[in-house]
Design a protein around this motif. Structure first.
Motif, PDB file in Angstrom:
ATOM      1  N   LEU A   1      -6.155   6.804   5.542  1.00 59.94           N
ATOM      2  CA  LEU A   1      -6.364   7.488   6.810  1.00 59.94           C
ATOM      3  C   LEU A   1      -6.884   8.891   6.582  1.00 59.94           C
ATOM      4  O   LEU A   1      -6.467   9.581   5.654  1.00 59.94           O
TER       5      LEU A   1
ATOM      6  N   GLN B   1      -4.099   5.777  14.218  1.00 62.42           N
ATOM      7  CA  GLN B   1      -2.658   5.939  14.392  1.00 62.42           C
ATOM      8  C   GLN B   1      -2.366   7.338  14.928  1.00 62.42           C
ATOM      9  O   GLN B   1      -3.058   8.299  14.594  1.00 62.42           O
TER      10      GLN B   1
ATOM     11  N   ALA C   1      -6.069  -2.269   8.829  1.00 62.81           N
ATOM     12  CA  ALA C   1      -4.706  -1.731   8.859  1.00 62.81           C
ATOM     13  C   ALA C   1      -4.258  -1.201   7.505  1.00 62.81           C
ATOM     14  O   ALA C   1      -3.370  -0.382   7.423  1.00 62.81           O
ATOM     15  N   ASN C   2      -4.875  -1.637   6.409  1.00 59.25           N
ATOM     16  CA  ASN C   2      -4.492  -1.157   5.085  1.00 59.25           C
ATOM     17  C   ASN C   2      -5.199   0.112   4.668  1.00 59.25           C
ATOM     18  O   ASN C   2      -4.934   0.655   3.606  1.00 59.25           O
TER      19      ASN C   2
ATOM     20  N   LYS D   1      -1.483   1.173  24.766  1.00 63.80           N
ATOM     21  CA  LYS D   1      -0.097   0.794  24.464  1.00 63.80           C
ATOM     22  C   LYS D   1       0.825   1.795  25.124  1.00 63.80           C
ATOM     23  O   LYS D   1       0.464   2.949  25.326  1.00 63.80           O
TER      24      LYS D   1
ATOM     25  N   ASN E   1       5.566   7.543  12.920  1.00 66.80           N
ATOM     26  CA  ASN E   1       4.456   6.811  13.510  1.00 66.80           C
ATOM     27  C   ASN E   1       4.764   6.486  14.973  1.00 66.80           C
ATOM     28  O   ASN E   1       5.811   5.910  15.273  1.00 66.80           O
TER      29      ASN E   1
ATOM     30  N   SER F   1       2.527   1.318   3.602  1.00 65.66           N
ATOM     31  CA  SER F   1       2.025   0.523   4.720  1.00 65.66           C
ATOM     32  C   SER F   1       1.937  -0.930   4.288  1.00 65.66           C
ATOM     33  O   SER F   1       1.581  -1.235   3.147  1.00 65.66           O
TER      34      SER F   1
ATOM     35  N   ASN G   1       0.821  -1.210   0.000  1.00 69.11           N
ATOM     36  CA  ASN G   1       0.000   0.000   0.000  1.00 69.11           C
ATOM     37  C   ASN G   1       0.853   1.257   0.000  1.00 69.11           C
ATOM     38  O   ASN G   1       1.769   1.385   0.818  1.00 69.11           O
TER      39      ASN G   1
ATOM     40  N   PHE H   1       0.802  10.171  15.127  1.00 71.25           N
ATOM     41  CA  PHE H   1       2.063  10.546  14.498  1.00 71.25           C
ATOM     42  C   PHE H   1       2.631  11.782  15.178  1.00 71.25           C
ATOM     43  O   PHE H   1       1.886  12.633  15.673  1.00 71.25           O
TER      44      PHE H   1
ATOM     45  N   PHE I   1       6.191   7.306   6.586  1.00 74.15           N
ATOM     46  CA  PHE I   1       6.203   8.459   5.694  1.00 74.15           C
ATOM     47  C   PHE I   1       7.603   8.756   5.179  1.00 74.15           C
ATOM     48  O   PHE I   1       8.606   8.519   5.874  1.00 74.15           O
TER      49      PHE I   1
ATOM     50  N   GLN J   1       9.398  15.785   9.243  1.00 74.64           N
ATOM     51  CA  GLN J   1       9.322  14.324   9.172  1.00 74.64           C
ATOM     52  C   GLN J   1       8.219  13.788  10.082  1.00 74.64           C
ATOM     53  O   GLN J   1       8.167  14.128  11.263  1.00 74.64           O
ATOM     54  N   LEU J   2       7.338  12.973   9.515  1.00 76.87           N
ATOM     55  CA  LEU J   2       6.264  12.338  10.280  1.00 76.87           C
ATOM     56  C   LEU J   2       6.703  10.956  10.740  1.00 76.87           C
ATOM     57  O   LEU J   2       7.095  10.120   9.925  1.00 76.87           O
TER      58      LEU J   2
ATOM     59  N   GLY K   1       0.133  -2.984   6.265  1.00 76.37           N
ATOM     60  CA  GLY K   1      -1.104  -3.479   6.845  1.00 76.37           C
ATOM     61  C   GLY K   1      -0.905  -4.268   8.107  1.00 76.37           C
ATOM     62  O   GLY K   1      -1.786  -4.976   8.553  1.00 76.37           O
ATOM     63  N   THR K   2       0.264  -4.145   8.717  1.00 74.10           N
ATOM     64  CA  THR K   2       0.501  -4.834   9.988  1.00 74.10           C
ATOM     65  C   THR K   2       0.322  -3.849  11.130  1.00 74.10           C
ATOM     66  O   THR K   2      -0.187  -2.742  10.958  1.00 74.10           O
ATOM     67  N   LEU K   3       0.792  -4.214  12.280  1.00 75.90           N
ATOM     68  CA  LEU K   3       0.639  -3.364  13.449  1.00 75.90           C
ATOM     69  C   LEU K   3       1.555  -2.147  13.428  1.00 75.90           C
ATOM     70  O   LEU K   3       1.525  -1.339  14.330  1.00 75.90           O
ATOM     71  N   TYR K   4       2.383  -2.017  12.409  1.00 76.92           N
ATOM     72  CA  TYR K   4       3.364  -0.928  12.417  1.00 76.92           C
ATOM     73  C   TYR K   4       2.857   0.338  11.764  1.00 76.92           C
ATOM     74  O   TYR K   4       3.485   1.369  11.838  1.00 76.92           O
ATOM     75  N   GLY K   5       1.709   0.255  11.101  1.00 79.02           N
ATOM     76  CA  GLY K   5       1.134   1.474  10.556  1.00 79.02           C
ATOM     77  C   GLY K   5       1.896   2.042   9.377  1.00 79.02           C
ATOM     78  O   GLY K   5       2.684   1.374   8.725  1.00 79.02           O
ATOM     79  N   TYR K   6       1.647   3.302   9.135  1.00 78.40           N
ATOM     80  CA  TYR K   6       2.248   4.004   8.013  1.00 78.40           C
ATOM     81  C   TYR K   6       3.712   4.355   8.289  1.00 78.40           C
ATOM     82  O   TYR K   6       4.080   4.666   9.419  1.00 78.40           O
TER      83      TYR K   6
ATOM     84  N   TYR L   1       0.053   2.479  16.484  1.00 79.58           N
ATOM     85  CA  TYR L   1      -1.094   1.954  15.754  1.00 79.58           C
ATOM     86  C   TYR L   1      -2.005   1.401  16.838  1.00 79.58           C
ATOM     87  O   TYR L   1      -1.657   0.399  17.489  1.00 79.58           O
TER      88      TYR L   1
END
Lengths: 112, 110
Positions: free
Chosen positions: B98, B33, B94-95, B54, B45, A94, A31, B35, A103, B42-43, A96-101, B48
């Motif tokens: 956003l 999410q 998750a995909n 968490k 993460n 991404s 993605n 950020f 950039f 710089q962004l 699509g796991t728990l790690y997110g985007y 999630y």
């Protein structure tokens, strides 16, 4: 670590030019996304892609197109640049796991 | 589309203070999410967190999906925490694409 690389940090183009913004990721993510960021408006989605040769419009696609010929590369095209496209452009990927985007560092485009 | 509201819009802290940043959203989501955008743009993460709690060092986040809000806690703030904090939500897992809030600008003073 996943790396998302945008080809230019700063870019100045003339009105009417065709502009290509390149984004490459190195972790085989499915993605990829293009956002623009403007003061007071936050980040707005332009286009995204879930697979090679696949694209979907985001919230503000007018004046833009995209290309995804290879999985790792997602290009944003300004067909005929205009001054209202002056902005910070951010690419993300991404898996699509728990790690997110993740950039890229952004391209600050100025159209004069 | 989903509306995302973040509060407060601006926050100034003394180094060492704690803070809570809030994100409200208008519809059910299954992707949320947080950020941090540093002063160079710089962004990064941070979390999630579509539901639950968490923690990562001095930062923690809690999302109460049934009540449509999420909180980001920063403890013992440092000057390097300065920047803009964005909450972003999606509806397709998750995909999903956003939708971002307008961000909270945090300034931590030494």
């Amino acid at each position: 670590d996943v790396k998302v690389t945008q080809s230019s940090r700063y870019l100045v183009k003339r009105t009417g030019e065709k502009v290509f913004l390149e984004c490459v990721q190195d972790m085989d993510h499915e993605n990829m996304f293009w956002y623009r960021q403007d003061p007071g408006l936050g980040l707005r989605l332009i286009y995204f892609s879930y697979d090679v040769k696949m694209k979907e419009k985001g919230d503000i696609p007018e004046g833009y197109s995209v290309s995804r010929e290879k999985k790792e590369r997602f290009s944003l095209i300004l067909e005929s640049a205009s001054t209202n496209q002056t902005s910070m452009y951010l690419c993300a990927s991404s898996t699509g796991t728990l790690y997110g985007y993740t950039f890229g560092s952004g391209t600050r485009l100025t159209v004069v | 589309g989903i509306q995302v509201e973040q509060s407060p819009p601006d926050l100034i802290l003394q180094e060492g203070a704690n803070s809570t940043l809030r994100c409200n959203f208008s519809d059910s989501v299954n992707n949320l999410q947080w950020f941090h955008q540093n002063p160079w743009g710089q962004l990064i993460n941070l979390f999630y967190i579509p539901s639950g709690t968490k923690q990562n060092g001095r930062l923690s986040a809690t999302t109460v999906a049934t009540e449509r809000y999420s909180l980001l806690y920063i403890s013992s703030s440092q000057t390097t925490d300065s920047g803009v904090y964005f909450c972003a939500v999606g509806k397709s897992g998750a995909n999903s694409k956003l939708t971002f809030g307008k961000g909270i600008t945090l300034s931590v003073r030494p």
